[in-house]
Design a protein around this motif. Sequence first.
Motif, short mmCIF file in Angstrom:
data_model
loop_
_atom_site.label_atom_id
_atom_site.label_comp_id
_atom_site.label_asym_id
_atom_site.label_seq_id
_atom_site.Cartn_x
_atom_site.Cartn_y
_atom_site.Cartn_z
N LEU A 88 33.10 40.15 26.55
CA LEU A 88 31.66 40.04 26.67
C LEU A 88 31.28 39.12 27.83
O LEU A 88 31.88 38.06 28.01
CB LEU A 88 31.04 39.46 25.39
CG LEU A 88 31.18 40.32 24.14
CD1 LEU A 88 32.11 39.65 23.16
CD2 LEU A 88 29.83 40.53 23.48
N PHE A 100 24.02 37.90 25.80
CA PHE A 100 25.25 38.64 26.03
C PHE A 100 25.01 40.10 26.38
O PHE A 100 24.00 40.69 25.98
CB PHE A 100 26.13 38.58 24.78
CG PHE A 100 26.74 37.24 24.53
CD1 PHE A 100 26.10 36.32 23.72
CD2 PHE A 100 27.95 36.89 25.10
CE1 PHE A 100 26.65 35.07 23.48
CE2 PHE A 100 28.51 35.65 24.87
CZ PHE A 100 27.86 34.74 24.06
N GLY A 101 25.97 40.66 27.10
CA GLY A 101 26.02 42.10 27.27
C GLY A 101 26.55 42.73 25.99
O GLY A 101 26.95 42.03 25.04
N ALA A 102 26.59 44.06 25.95
CA ALA A 102 27.00 44.77 24.74
C ALA A 102 28.50 44.71 24.49
O ALA A 102 28.96 45.00 23.39
CB ALA A 102 26.54 46.22 24.79
N PHE B 33 23.86 27.42 17.36
CA PHE B 33 23.29 28.76 17.51
C PHE B 33 23.77 29.67 16.39
O PHE B 33 24.89 29.55 15.92
CB PHE B 33 23.76 29.38 18.84
CG PHE B 33 23.53 28.52 20.05
CD1 PHE B 33 24.43 27.51 20.37
CD2 PHE B 33 22.45 28.72 20.88
CE1 PHE B 33 24.23 26.70 21.49
CE2 PHE B 33 22.25 27.92 21.99
CZ PHE B 33 23.14 26.92 22.30
N TYR B 35 24.13 33.86 15.90
CA TYR B 35 24.05 35.19 16.47
C TYR B 35 24.43 36.21 15.40
O TYR B 35 25.16 35.91 14.47
CB TYR B 35 25.06 35.36 17.62
CG TYR B 35 24.84 34.49 18.83
CD1 TYR B 35 25.41 33.22 18.91
CD2 TYR B 35 24.13 34.95 19.93
CE1 TYR B 35 25.24 32.42 20.04
CE2 TYR B 35 23.96 34.16 21.06
CZ TYR B 35 24.52 32.91 21.10
OH TYR B 35 24.36 32.13 22.22
N GLN B 37 26.17 40.19 15.43
CA GLN B 37 26.86 41.13 16.32
C GLN B 37 26.94 42.48 15.67
O GLN B 37 27.44 42.62 14.55
CB GLN B 37 28.26 40.61 16.63
CG GLN B 37 29.02 41.47 17.63
CD GLN B 37 30.40 40.91 17.93
OE1 GLN B 37 30.99 40.22 17.10
NE2 GLN B 37 30.91 41.18 19.12
N LEU B 41 25.43 46.86 20.40
CA LEU B 41 24.31 45.95 20.70
C LEU B 41 24.79 44.58 21.17
O LEU B 41 23.99 43.77 21.64
CB LEU B 41 23.42 45.78 19.47
CG LEU B 41 22.72 47.04 18.98
CD1 LEU B 41 21.96 46.76 17.69
CD2 LEU B 41 21.77 47.60 20.04
N GLY B 42 26.06 44.31 21.03
CA GLY B 42 26.58 43.01 21.44
C GLY B 42 26.09 41.91 20.52
O GLY B 42 25.73 42.14 19.37
N LEU B 43 26.05 40.71 21.05
CA LEU B 43 25.57 39.56 20.29
C LEU B 43 24.09 39.35 20.57
O LEU B 43 23.66 39.35 21.72
CB LEU B 43 26.32 38.29 20.69
CG LEU B 43 27.60 38.00 19.94
CD1 LEU B 43 28.72 38.88 20.45
CD2 LEU B 43 27.98 36.53 20.09
N LEU B 45 20.84 36.69 19.69
CA LEU B 45 20.54 35.36 19.19
C LEU B 45 19.44 35.41 18.13
O LEU B 45 18.37 35.95 18.36
CB LEU B 45 20.10 34.46 20.36
CG LEU B 45 19.79 33.02 20.03
CD1 LEU B 45 21.05 32.29 19.53
CD2 LEU B 45 19.22 32.31 21.25
N PHE B 48 18.27 29.09 17.26
CA PHE B 48 19.09 28.01 17.75
C PHE B 48 18.40 26.68 17.50
O PHE B 48 17.19 26.63 17.22
CB PHE B 48 19.47 28.19 19.23
CG PHE B 48 18.31 28.10 20.20
CD1 PHE B 48 17.48 29.19 20.40
CD2 PHE B 48 18.11 26.95 20.93
CE1 PHE B 48 16.44 29.13 21.31
CE2 PHE B 48 17.07 26.88 21.85
CZ PHE B 48 16.23 27.97 22.04
N LYS B 57 13.18 29.95 17.72
CA LYS B 57 13.48 31.35 17.47
C LYS B 57 14.24 31.93 18.65
O LYS B 57 13.96 31.63 19.81
CB LYS B 57 12.18 32.13 17.25
CG LYS B 57 11.45 31.76 15.98
CD LYS B 57 10.18 32.59 15.82
CE LYS B 57 9.46 32.22 14.53
NZ LYS B 57 8.20 33.00 14.36
N ASP B 59 16.05 35.86 19.77
CA ASP B 59 15.52 37.19 20.08
C ASP B 59 15.16 38.01 18.86
O ASP B 59 14.31 38.89 18.91
CB ASP B 59 16.53 37.95 20.94
CG ASP B 59 16.82 37.22 22.24
OD1 ASP B 59 18.01 37.13 22.62
OD2 ASP B 59 15.87 36.72 22.87
#
Lengths: 110, 118
Positions: A88, A100-102, B33, B35, B37, B41-43, B45, B48, B57, B59
């Motif tokens: 990532l 982060f990217g996917a 933080f 997250y 996953q 879509l990845g990680l 947030l 935090f 807040k 995302d």
Amino acid sequence: SQELEQSPQSLIVQEGKNLTINCTSSKTLYGLYWYKQKYGEGLIFLMMLQKGGEEKSHEKITAKLDEKKQQSSLHITASQPSHAGIYLCGVRHSWGKLQFGAGTQVVVTP
Amino acid sequence: DVKVTQSSRYLVKRTGEKVFLECVQDMDHENMFWYRQDPGLGLRLIYFSYDVKMKEKGDIPEGYSVSREKKERFSLILESASTNQTSMYLCASSPPVWTIRTRSDEQFFGPGTRLTVL
């Protein structure tokens, strides 16, 4: 917000072969991070790049940040089974939070 | 070595239950933080915190709340768990970006909690 696009989404590479992963940003990168994740586990920090044209290496992994600071690549030389996982890229925002990217899933076959 | 621990590796809960995910770090880091996953879509947030009792807040905060009563502990709370909150949850900590004592402001991650909501 800043968009990070990673390519490819996944790749399969034969052991001993090289591979490259790309990370492209819609905006200038001020601090680009590369992490590796083994399946079902947390993230392990690999490298951070800040300056345009910067290149860092650790063992067989090399990361570069282009001069315009909008694209980074991660290159693995002579891949091994231990290189398998999800890679990532992330960009730092204020207060240190990362976006982060996917991710790119890497599979290394015998 | 920095150590970030999470209370559970795997958790199964039912819809509507209140769920607590705990994260503890032992490096006196100011920033923590949470997250989630998800494949493709990845990680992302969720929340935090940059200090005790402070929270911001991320995302995707909807459906979550957090608590930071002590510097080393950051809790993620699902007030009423729903099936779309089934995910891998990762906690991280880092020193503040302006510190000159560290070489980088990298985030150190915990092993993750895989939560399934039935």
